[in-house]
Design an enzyme around this catalytic site. Structure first.
Site, PDB file in Angstrom:
ATOM      1  N   TRP A 171      14.185  -3.044  -2.825  1.00 38.80           N
ATOM      2  CA  TRP A 171      13.143  -3.608  -3.701  1.00 38.80           C
ATOM      3  C   TRP A 171      13.578  -3.384  -5.144  1.00 38.80           C
ATOM      4  O   TRP A 171      14.025  -2.290  -5.504  1.00 38.80           O
ATOM      5  CB  TRP A 171      11.781  -2.939  -3.470  1.00 38.80           C
ATOM      6  CG  TRP A 171      10.818  -3.375  -4.536  1.00 38.80           C
ATOM      7  CD1 TRP A 171      10.181  -4.576  -4.621  1.00 38.80           C
ATOM      8  CD2 TRP A 171      10.469  -2.648  -5.729  1.00 38.80           C
ATOM      9  NE1 TRP A 171       9.450  -4.635  -5.782  1.00 38.80           N
ATOM     10  CE2 TRP A 171       9.607  -3.484  -6.479  1.00 38.80           C
ATOM     11  CE3 TRP A 171      10.796  -1.383  -6.235  1.00 38.80           C
ATOM     12  CZ2 TRP A 171       9.060  -3.083  -7.697  1.00 38.80           C
ATOM     13  CZ3 TRP A 171      10.262  -0.989  -7.454  1.00 38.80           C
ATOM     14  CH2 TRP A 171       9.400  -1.833  -8.168  1.00 38.80           C
ATOM     15  N   GLU A 231      12.202  -6.470   0.307  1.00 39.46           N
ATOM     16  CA  GLU A 231      10.747  -6.421   0.074  1.00 39.46           C
ATOM     17  C   GLU A 231      10.392  -7.401  -1.036  1.00 39.46           C
ATOM     18  O   GLU A 231      10.955  -7.339  -2.132  1.00 39.46           O
ATOM     19  CB  GLU A 231      10.349  -4.995  -0.324  1.00 39.46           C
ATOM     20  CG  GLU A 231       8.845  -4.839  -0.623  1.00 39.46           C
ATOM     21  CD  GLU A 231       8.461  -3.407  -1.036  1.00 39.46           C
ATOM     22  OE1 GLU A 231       9.354  -2.602  -1.354  1.00 39.46           O
ATOM     23  OE2 GLU A 231       7.247  -3.118  -1.054  1.00 39.46           O
ATOM     24  N   LYS A 255       7.643  -9.408  -3.726  1.00 43.26           N
ATOM     25  CA  LYS A 255       6.529  -8.996  -4.582  1.00 43.26           C
ATOM     26  C   LYS A 255       6.007 -10.199  -5.357  1.00 43.26           C
ATOM     27  O   LYS A 255       6.736 -11.171  -5.557  1.00 43.26           O
ATOM     28  CB  LYS A 255       6.993  -7.899  -5.537  1.00 43.26           C
ATOM     29  CG  LYS A 255       5.856  -7.235  -6.270  1.00 43.26           C
ATOM     30  CD  LYS A 255       6.182  -5.843  -6.734  1.00 43.26           C
ATOM     31  CE  LYS A 255       5.001  -5.286  -7.519  1.00 43.26           C
ATOM     32  NZ  LYS A 255       5.186  -3.909  -7.919  1.00 43.26           N
ATOM     33  N   HIS A 267       5.122  -2.003   4.441  1.00 43.82           N
ATOM     34  CA  HIS A 267       4.631  -0.934   3.583  1.00 43.82           C
ATOM     35  C   HIS A 267       3.117  -1.032   3.620  1.00 43.82           C
ATOM     36  O   HIS A 267       2.552  -2.034   3.159  1.00 43.82           O
ATOM     37  CB  HIS A 267       5.108  -1.116   2.139  1.00 43.82           C
ATOM     38  CG  HIS A 267       6.461  -0.532   1.889  1.00 43.82           C
ATOM     39  ND1 HIS A 267       7.076  -0.595   0.657  1.00 43.82           N
ATOM     40  CD2 HIS A 267       7.298   0.152   2.705  1.00 43.82           C
ATOM     41  CE1 HIS A 267       8.250   0.023   0.738  1.00 43.82           C
ATOM     42  NE2 HIS A 267       8.414   0.475   1.961  1.00 43.82           N
ATOM     43  N   ASP A 311      -1.409  -4.484  -7.373  1.00 46.76           N
ATOM     44  CA  ASP A 311      -0.616  -3.575  -6.542  1.00 46.76           C
ATOM     45  C   ASP A 311      -0.817  -2.141  -7.015  1.00 46.76           C
ATOM     46  O   ASP A 311       0.115  -1.479  -7.457  1.00 46.76           O
ATOM     47  CB  ASP A 311       0.858  -3.996  -6.674  1.00 46.76           C
ATOM     48  CG  ASP A 311       1.795  -3.180  -5.801  1.00 46.76           C
ATOM     49  OD1 ASP A 311       1.382  -2.818  -4.694  1.00 46.76           O
ATOM     50  OD2 ASP A 311       2.928  -2.913  -6.238  1.00 46.76           O
ATOM     51  N   ASP A 360      -1.581   0.601  -5.468  1.00 50.50           N
ATOM     52  CA  ASP A 360      -1.108   1.684  -4.605  1.00 50.50           C
ATOM     53  C   ASP A 360      -2.101   2.827  -4.469  1.00 50.50           C
ATOM     54  O   ASP A 360      -1.754   3.995  -4.604  1.00 50.50           O
ATOM     55  CB  ASP A 360       0.270   2.183  -5.071  1.00 50.50           C
ATOM     56  CG  ASP A 360       1.367   1.183  -4.727  1.00 50.50           C
ATOM     57  OD1 ASP A 360       1.644   1.007  -3.533  1.00 50.50           O
ATOM     58  OD2 ASP A 360       1.911   0.543  -5.652  1.00 50.50           O
ATOM     59  N   ASP A 411       3.199   3.403   1.644  1.00 45.13           N
ATOM     60  CA  ASP A 411       3.697   3.278   0.272  1.00 45.13           C
ATOM     61  C   ASP A 411       2.529   3.262  -0.698  1.00 45.13           C
ATOM     62  O   ASP A 411       1.929   2.221  -0.930  1.00 45.13           O
ATOM     63  CB  ASP A 411       4.526   1.991   0.123  1.00 45.13           C
ATOM     64  CG  ASP A 411       5.087   1.845  -1.293  1.00 45.13           C
ATOM     65  OD1 ASP A 411       5.086   2.849  -2.029  1.00 45.13           O
ATOM     66  OD2 ASP A 411       5.508   0.736  -1.661  1.00 45.13           O
TER      67      ASP A 411
END
Ligand code: RNT
Ligand code: ZN
Length: 420
Positions: free
Chosen positions: A184, A225, A227, A287, A295, A297, A328
Site C-alpha cells: 500500500w 491494497e 484506496k 483489512h 478512513d 481507522d 487495521d
C-alpha cells in the site's frame, strides 16, 4: 442445565452445531497489526518525523510503546486478553537494529536479520506473521514513492519492496505459515492532476519490478491494497480500486487483491465485494477497520458491517484460507491495549455469529423466493443466546470472558503503561 447447554439446544433446533462452530473458529488465523501499539511510528527512523501518506492517528493517550521490548510486552497482554488463533502483522518500519546485527540501515537495505527478534517472538508463541513494506513516513517520499516521476525515488522504493519480499519469504519459512505481504502506498495528489495515467503506469512498473524478486507464491502472498483518498491526497489516488483490482487480476499467479473497508465511498460495502471477488480470485485479503466519514481507522465494533463482512467470509468458504483476515486501525485517543483487544474480540464475535448462522436453510428460502420467511428467520437469529456460546468459546481458548478482561487491562495500565 448450564447456560451453554441451553444455548446449544436453542441453536440445535435451527440445525446449528455450536461445538463445531467453536472448533472451527479456533483454526482461523486473524492477523493482529503491531501498529496500534505505537501510533504507526515504528523504530527505524532516527528523527521522530510525522506520519505521512495521507493517514492520521489522532489523540495522545499516555503509555504508547516506545521500544521493541515495550511493544512486545503490550502485544503479549493483548494476546492474553483475546481468544482465537492469532498471527502477527508487522510493518517494515518495525525492523530492530542493534549492535549484533550491524546497526541501522535504510529501508532499501533491510534484511531478514532485522526481524530475527520478531521471529523469536512469534516462534515462542506459535504465531505466523504477515508483513508490509513501509512506503510512508520517510525522507525518500517525494512525496510519491512507487509512482514518483523521479527515478532515484522509484528505485529506492522498489529496492525496499524487494527487500520486503525476501523478509516475507524468511518469515514464512521460519514460522511455517504463509506470509501475506501487503503493498500500500499513499501516492496521490491533493489537487486535480494534469496527468492521471503517467503515475499509474509508473506504479504498475514498480510493482512489477518488486514482484520480479523470486519468491514462492505458496509461502509469500503479495497483495495490492486500493484506496479512495487520504488526508492531503484528496483529488487523486494512484492505487485506486480499479487500478489495484486490475493489477491483481492481471497478475493472478503472483498477487492477490486486498480490500480495506475504510477505503471506499461511504455507501459502498466490502461485505458485498467479498463474493464478487471470490468469484474470480482463489484468494483475497482484508483489512478490517471502522471508518467514520472517512478512513479514520476507529476501533472495530460489533456493528452491522463487521457482522456482514464476517457472514460473507463464512458463507463463501473463506475460512479455509481463501480470505486472509487482518485488522487495521490505530486509535491514539484511548488505552491502546483496550483498543487492540476490543477490535480483535469483536472480529472473533462476528465470525462466531456467522458460524452460528443456519446458512443452508436461509439460502434455501432465498432460492425458493420465500422472502417473507427469510426475513423472519434472519431477524429471529438476532435474539438467540449468542452470549453463552461466546463465553464458552473464550473459556475453551483459555481467554477471559466479557466482564473479566477489562480489569486486567486497567491493572496493566496502572502498573506498566502509566510509568512510561
Ligand atoms: C492506509 C492503509 C494501510 C495502513 C497500514 C498502516 O490507509 O489502510 O493498510 O493503514 O499499512
Ligand atoms: Zn489498510
Amino acid at each position: 442445565m448450564s447456560e451453554y447447554l441451553q444455548a446449544k439446544a436453542a441453536y440445535a433446533k435451527l440445525g446449528v452445531d455450536t461445538d463445531a462452530a467453536i472448533e472451527k473458529l479456533k483454526s482461523v488465523p486473524v492477523a493482529l497489526h503491531c501498529w496500534q501499539g505505537d501510533d504507526v511510528r515504528g523504530f527505524d527512523q532516527k528523527s521522530d518525523g510525522p506520519l505521512t501518506g495521507g493517514i492520521q492517528t489522532t489523540g495522545n493517550y499516555p503509555g504508547r510503546a516506545r521500544t521493541p521490548e515495550e511493544l512486545m510486552a503490550d502485544i503479549d497482554m493483548v494476546l492474553k486478553l483475546c481468544p482465537g488463533m492469532k498471527k502477527m502483522n508487522l510493518h517494515a518500519c518495525y525492523a530492530i537494529f542493534d549492535d549484533e546485527n550491524g546497526g541501522w540501515v535504510d529501508r532499501d537495505k533491510i534484511e531478514p536479520k532485522h526481524f530475527k527478534k520478531w521471529v523469536d517472538f512469534c516462534k515462542a508463541r506459535g504465531l505466523g506473521c504477515d508483513f508490509n513494506p513501509t512506503f510512508f513516513s520517510h525522507p525518500m517520499c517525494d512525496p510519491l514513492t512507487l509512482a514518483s516521476p523521479n527515478e532515484e525515488t522509484r528505485k529506492f522504493w522498489i529496492e525496499h519492496g524487494k527487500a520486503c519480499i525476501r523478509i516475507s519469504q524468511y518469515l514464512a519459512e521460519e514460522l511455517g505459515q504463509p506470509c501475506v505481504m501487503n503493498i500500500w502506498t499513499g501516492d496521490g495528489f491533493k489537487d486535480i492532476p494534469a496527468d492521471r495515467m503517467g503515475p499509474r503506469m509508473r506504479y504498475k512498473e514498480s510493482i512489477d519490478a518488486i514482484l520480479s524478486e523470486p519468491f514462492d507464491f505458496d509461502k509469500v502472498k503479495p497483495c495490492v491494497e486500493s484506496k479512495v483518498f487520504g488526508i492531503g491526497v484528496e483529488a487523486y489516488t494512484v492505487g485506486s480500486a480499479e487500478f489495484s483490482l486490475g493489477y491483481a487480476a492481471a497478475n493472478k499467479d503472483k498477487c492477490i487483491p486486498l480490500m480495506d473497508n475504510g477505503h471506499y465511498h461511504p455507501t459502498e460495502v466490502v461485505s458485498d465485494k467479498i463474493p464478487a471477488l471470490l468469484t474470480f480470485f482463489p484468494e483475497i485479503a482484508l483489512h478490517v477497520t471502522r471508518p467514520i466519514r472517512w478512513d479514520s481507522d476507529h476501533v472495530v465494533l460489533l456493528d452491522d458491517e463487521t457482522r456482514e463482512i464476517c457472514k460473507e467470509i463464512v458463507r463463501c468458504g473463506g475460512l479455509d484460507g481463501r480470505v486472509k483476515i487482518a485488522l487495521d486501525y490505530f486509535d491514539a485517543s484511548i488505552n491502546r491495549i483496550v483498543a487492540w483487544t476490543v477490535g480483535f474480540r469483536n472480529v472473533q464475535k462476528a465470525l462466531l455469529m456467522a458460524l452460528l448462522t443456519p446458512d443452508v436453510q436461509l439460502k434455501g428460502l432465498q432460492d425458493a423466493d420465500n422472502w417473507t420467511e427469510l426475513m423472519v428467520r434472519q431477524e429471529e437469529l438476532k435474539t438467540l443466546p449468542f452470549g453463552a456460546v461466546w463465553t464458552q468459546y473464550c473459556e475453551s481458548c483459555g481467554a477471559p470472558a466479557d466482564g473479566e478482561w477489562f480489569s486486567v487491562a486497567k491493572a496493566y495500565e496502572t502498573d506498566v503503561l502509566s510509568k512510561r
